[in-house]
Scaffold this motif. Structure first.
Motif, short mmCIF file in Angstrom:
data_model
loop_
_atom_site.label_atom_id
_atom_site.label_comp_id
_atom_site.label_asym_id
_atom_site.label_seq_id
_atom_site.Cartn_x
_atom_site.Cartn_y
_atom_site.Cartn_z
N SER A 155 0.81 -1.21 0.00
CA SER A 155 0.00 0.00 0.00
C SER A 155 0.85 1.27 0.00
O SER A 155 0.54 2.22 -0.73
N GLU A 156 1.94 1.29 0.78
CA GLU A 156 2.71 2.53 0.96
C GLU A 156 3.98 2.60 0.12
O GLU A 156 4.47 3.70 -0.15
N ASP A 157 4.52 1.45 -0.29
CA ASP A 157 5.77 1.44 -1.05
C ASP A 157 5.58 1.07 -2.52
O ASP A 157 6.44 1.35 -3.35
N GLY A 158 4.48 0.36 -2.83
CA GLY A 158 4.24 -0.05 -4.20
C GLY A 158 4.85 -1.39 -4.56
O GLY A 158 5.15 -1.65 -5.74
N MET A 159 5.05 -2.29 -3.58
CA MET A 159 5.54 -3.63 -3.87
C MET A 159 4.40 -4.45 -4.47
O MET A 159 3.37 -4.66 -3.83
N PRO A 160 4.54 -4.94 -5.71
CA PRO A 160 3.40 -5.59 -6.38
C PRO A 160 2.95 -6.90 -5.74
O PRO A 160 1.75 -7.13 -5.58
N TYR A 202 2.46 8.87 6.89
CA TYR A 202 1.99 7.95 7.92
C TYR A 202 3.13 7.20 8.61
O TYR A 202 3.00 6.77 9.76
N HIS A 203 4.27 7.06 7.93
CA HIS A 203 5.39 6.33 8.52
C HIS A 203 5.85 6.97 9.83
O HIS A 203 6.39 6.29 10.70
N LYS A 204 5.65 8.28 9.98
CA LYS A 204 6.09 8.95 11.20
C LYS A 204 5.29 8.48 12.41
O LYS A 204 5.78 8.50 13.54
N GLU A 205 4.06 8.04 12.17
CA GLU A 205 3.24 7.47 13.25
C GLU A 205 3.45 5.97 13.37
O GLU A 205 3.69 5.45 14.46
N SER A 206 3.36 5.26 12.25
CA SER A 206 3.31 3.80 12.30
C SER A 206 4.60 3.17 12.80
O SER A 206 4.58 2.06 13.35
N LEU A 207 5.73 3.84 12.65
CA LEU A 207 7.00 3.29 13.09
C LEU A 207 7.28 3.54 14.56
O LEU A 207 8.24 3.03 15.12
N GLN A 208 6.44 4.33 15.21
CA GLN A 208 6.74 4.71 16.59
C GLN A 208 5.65 4.34 17.59
O GLN A 208 5.96 3.89 18.69
N VAL A 209 4.39 4.48 17.24
CA VAL A 209 3.34 4.25 18.23
C VAL A 209 3.01 2.77 18.33
O VAL A 209 3.20 1.99 17.40
N ALA A 210 2.49 2.38 19.50
CA ALA A 210 2.18 0.97 19.75
C ALA A 210 0.98 0.48 18.95
O ALA A 210 0.94 -0.67 18.51
N LYS A 283 2.13 9.19 -1.78
CA LYS A 283 3.52 9.16 -2.23
C LYS A 283 4.26 8.05 -1.49
O LYS A 283 3.83 7.60 -0.43
N PRO A 284 5.38 7.60 -2.03
CA PRO A 284 6.14 6.53 -1.37
C PRO A 284 6.75 7.01 -0.06
O PRO A 284 6.96 8.20 0.16
N ARG A 285 7.04 6.07 0.80
CA ARG A 285 7.79 6.39 2.01
C ARG A 285 9.23 6.76 1.65
O ARG A 285 9.70 6.46 0.55
N PRO A 286 9.95 7.40 2.56
CA PRO A 286 11.31 7.84 2.25
C PRO A 286 12.24 6.69 1.87
O PRO A 286 12.03 5.53 2.27
N ILE A 289 13.62 4.05 4.33
CA ILE A 289 12.66 3.05 4.80
C ILE A 289 12.27 2.09 3.70
O ILE A 289 12.03 0.91 3.92
N SER A 290 12.21 2.59 2.49
CA SER A 290 11.71 1.83 1.35
C SER A 290 12.64 2.07 0.16
O SER A 290 12.50 3.05 -0.56
N ASN A 291 13.58 1.16 -0.04
CA ASN A 291 14.63 1.34 -1.05
C ASN A 291 14.06 1.29 -2.47
O ASN A 291 13.48 0.29 -2.88
N ARG A 292 14.23 2.37 -3.21
CA ARG A 292 13.75 2.43 -4.59
C ARG A 292 14.92 2.38 -5.58
O ARG A 292 14.77 2.73 -6.75
N GLU A 293 16.06 1.92 -5.11
CA GLU A 293 17.18 1.60 -5.99
C GLU A 293 17.34 0.08 -5.92
O GLU A 293 17.40 -0.48 -4.83
N PHE A 294 17.46 -0.58 -7.07
CA PHE A 294 17.27 -2.03 -7.09
C PHE A 294 18.48 -2.83 -7.59
O PHE A 294 18.32 -3.83 -8.29
N PRO A 295 19.71 -2.44 -7.27
CA PRO A 295 20.82 -3.29 -7.69
C PRO A 295 20.81 -4.59 -6.92
O PRO A 295 20.58 -4.61 -5.70
N SER A 296 21.03 -5.71 -7.60
CA SER A 296 21.06 -6.98 -6.90
C SER A 296 22.27 -7.02 -5.97
O SER A 296 23.28 -6.36 -6.20
N VAL A 297 22.17 -7.79 -4.90
CA VAL A 297 23.25 -7.83 -3.93
C VAL A 297 24.53 -8.38 -4.52
O VAL A 297 25.63 -8.10 -4.03
#
Length: 300
Positions: A155-160, A202-210, A283-286, A289-297
């Motif tokens: 929903s927030e990053d666009g992972m299909p 929303y990441h500013k809330e979801s990553l911190q609150v219980a 819009k995507p998360r920063p 938090i959500s890597n939008r560069e995709f070089p293989s390891v």
């Protein structure tokens, strides 16, 4: 010119009633039988998670613990956007993109003992979608509410598709009383849409609150899944690890004990499943938090 209509295979952040849907995609995408053997792969496919004992040696654990401590005390790191503090204190809760701030962690995250497993399970070359260190200090480390990571990443990053998994490597012992990971075995085979629109940033809330306001499954669904499949609590010694499917329902209690629960957390995603525009966010998360560069390891 006619615009291309994108197909959303896993609609979420909806209005109305949440109706679970069967997972469309496999859990194990590859056919290789190493480094995990058939018994391990079958357990992972059926349950959605697999414990790996003694992944790190005692010496490695001490080395990485020292690095975790160094990072938590570095003023520049603490002041960066990568750092998330506990909601009720100035103690570090999570530090994202650890391979960018630590050569030690970069070497580990790109090491064959981890990436070979990722390629085997995901059936392709892989890249790091997200990494972080979770600190969970004693006497007040906050809980993480029940959720599916893929629901957020979709929903927030666009992972299909849920062609990704997480690997949590313990740097401290996981006891029943210091807030260890809890999973609902088999829950990865259903996708649970959540109710409500994604708020801006929303990441500013979801990553911190219980208890974040959006992104957790309906209590009825959680109760039914727990009744049917039980809840597994992942305990074990420092140096052990657990890998779990991106669509697994999981969470953790707070840590009221004196014993911190620190872990290295890595998300490997298939290079054939790279991120698009978010499916349910403006819009995507920063990037950290959500890597939008995709070089293989293998190419780093």
């Amino acid at each position: 010119m006619t615009a291309t209509v994108r197909t959303d295979l896993y609609p979420t952040r909806i209005t109305g009633e949440s109706v679970p849907q069967s997972r469309i995609d496999p859990t194990v995408w590859g056919e290789a039988l190493t480094p995990l053997d058939k018994e391990q792969l079958d357990h992972y496919e059926s349950n959605g998670y697999l414990v790996l004992d003694e992944l790190l040696s005692d010496e490695e654990v001490q080395t990485y613990l020292a690095e975790v401590k160094r990072l938590s005390e570095d003023p520049a790191v603490r002041a960066s956007e990568r750092a998330v503090l506990e909601p009720d204190s100035d103690q570090m809760r999570s530090l994202f993109e650890v391979e960018k701030v630590s050569e030690l962690f970069a070497e580990l995250l790109h090491s064959p003992r981890l990436t070979d497993i990722a390629r085997q399970v995901l059936g392709s070359e892989v890249y790091i979608h997200q990494s972080r260190v979770n600190y969970k200090p004693g006497f007040g480390g906050a809980p993480f509410h029940w959720h599916s990571d893929f629901e957020t990443w979709h929903s927030e990053d666009g992972m299909p598709q849920p062609r990704a998994f997480s690997l949590s490597i313990s740097l401290t012992a996981n006891f029943p009383f210091n807030g260890p990971l809890m999973v609902i075995p088999g829950s990865h085979k259903l996708f649970f849409p959540t109710i409500g629109e994604t708020p801006p940033d929303y990441h500013k809330e979801s990553l911190q609150v219980a208890s974040p306001s959006v992104g957790s499954p309906d209590h009825r669904h959680l109760t039914r899944m727990a009744d049917e499949h039980g809840i597994a609590q992942i305990t074990g010694d420092a140096g052990s690890a657990v890998m779990f499917d991106s669509n697994m329902l999981h969470g953790s209690n707070g840590n009221l004990s004196p014993f911190a629960r620190s872990n290295i957390f890595i998300v490997y995603n298939s290079v054939e499943n790279t991120l698009e525009a978010p499916f349910a966010a403006v819009k995507p998360r920063p990037q950290h938090i959500s890597n939008r560069e995709f070089p293989s390891v293998s190419s780093t």
